[in-house]
Write a protein that holds these residues in place. Structure first.
Motif, short mmCIF file in Angstrom:
data_model
loop_
_atom_site.label_atom_id
_atom_site.label_comp_id
_atom_site.label_asym_id
_atom_site.label_seq_id
_atom_site.Cartn_x
_atom_site.Cartn_y
_atom_site.Cartn_z
N GLY A 1 -2.76 14.41 0.74
CA GLY A 1 -3.40 13.20 0.23
C GLY A 1 -3.48 12.10 1.26
O GLY A 1 -3.13 12.28 2.44
N SER A 2 -3.95 10.93 0.81
CA SER A 2 -4.17 9.79 1.70
C SER A 2 -3.58 8.52 1.10
O SER A 2 -3.49 8.37 -0.13
N LEU A 3 -3.21 7.61 1.98
CA LEU A 3 -2.78 6.27 1.61
C LEU A 3 -3.27 5.31 2.68
O LEU A 3 -3.44 5.71 3.85
N GLY B 1 0.77 -1.24 0.00
CA GLY B 1 0.00 0.00 0.00
C GLY B 1 0.80 1.28 0.00
O GLY B 1 0.22 2.36 -0.04
N GLY B 2 2.11 1.20 0.05
CA GLY B 2 2.90 2.42 0.01
C GLY B 2 2.89 3.04 -1.38
O GLY B 2 2.32 2.50 -2.32
N GLY B 3 3.51 4.21 -1.48
CA GLY B 3 3.59 4.88 -2.77
C GLY B 3 3.91 6.34 -2.64
O GLY B 3 4.34 6.81 -1.58
N GLY C 1 8.92 -3.81 4.88
CA GLY C 1 8.85 -2.36 4.76
C GLY C 1 8.22 -1.94 3.45
O GLY C 1 8.34 -2.61 2.42
N THR C 2 7.54 -0.80 3.50
CA THR C 2 6.94 -0.22 2.30
C THR C 2 7.20 1.28 2.31
O THR C 2 7.03 1.95 3.32
N THR D 1 7.20 11.18 5.11
CA THR D 1 7.99 10.35 4.19
C THR D 1 8.92 9.44 4.96
O THR D 1 9.71 9.91 5.80
N ALA D 2 8.83 8.15 4.70
CA ALA D 2 9.64 7.16 5.42
C ALA D 2 9.33 5.77 4.86
O ALA D 2 8.40 5.60 4.07
N VAL D 3 10.12 4.81 5.29
CA VAL D 3 9.77 3.42 5.07
C VAL D 3 8.93 2.98 6.27
O VAL D 3 9.35 3.17 7.42
#
Length: 117
Positions: free
Chosen positions: A16-18, A8-10, A110-111, A90-92
């Motif tokens: 925005g949303s994730l 689900g990362g990106g 991780g993502t 912003t990160a893993v």
């Protein structure tokens, strides 16, 4: 052993949303704490959100009101809904499971989450 697989990362723009997903398999009945951590470049890994023993939730102050942790017991999956994302998010992101009986931690692969300004 516990296997955790994240997805689900990106890349998303600020605001925005994730939604991240973490599917658990293996010896999941003995998991006491399950949640999400993140690690930004040059920084230590930090707790984002987690279900503690007893089913309560715990959030980092920096994400309270923006992120929500949830779970689907039937799918053995934990989710992290991230809204109003900021560049500093912003990160893993890593899924974590802790078993108190054995004192062991398990981590997903991780993502990456990248929030552009």
């Amino acid at each position: 052993q516990v296997l955790l697989v994240e997805s689900g990362g990106g890349l998303v723009q600020a605001g925005g949303s994730l939604r991240l997903s973490c599917a658990a398999s293996g010896s999941i009945l003995r998991i006491d704490v399950m949640g999400w951590y993140r690690q930004a470049p040059g920084k230590q890994r930090e707790l984002v959100a987690a279900f503690t023993s007893g089913g309560r939730t715990n959030y980092a102050d920096t994400v309270k009101g923006r992120f929500t942790i949830s779970r689907d017991g039937a799918k053995n999956t934990v989710y992290l809904q991230m809204n109003s994302l900021k560049p500093e998010d912003t990160a893993v992101y890593y899924c974590n499971a802790f078993r108190a009986q054995w004192g062991d931690n398990f981590w997903g692969q991780g993502t990456q989450v990248t929030v552009s300004s």
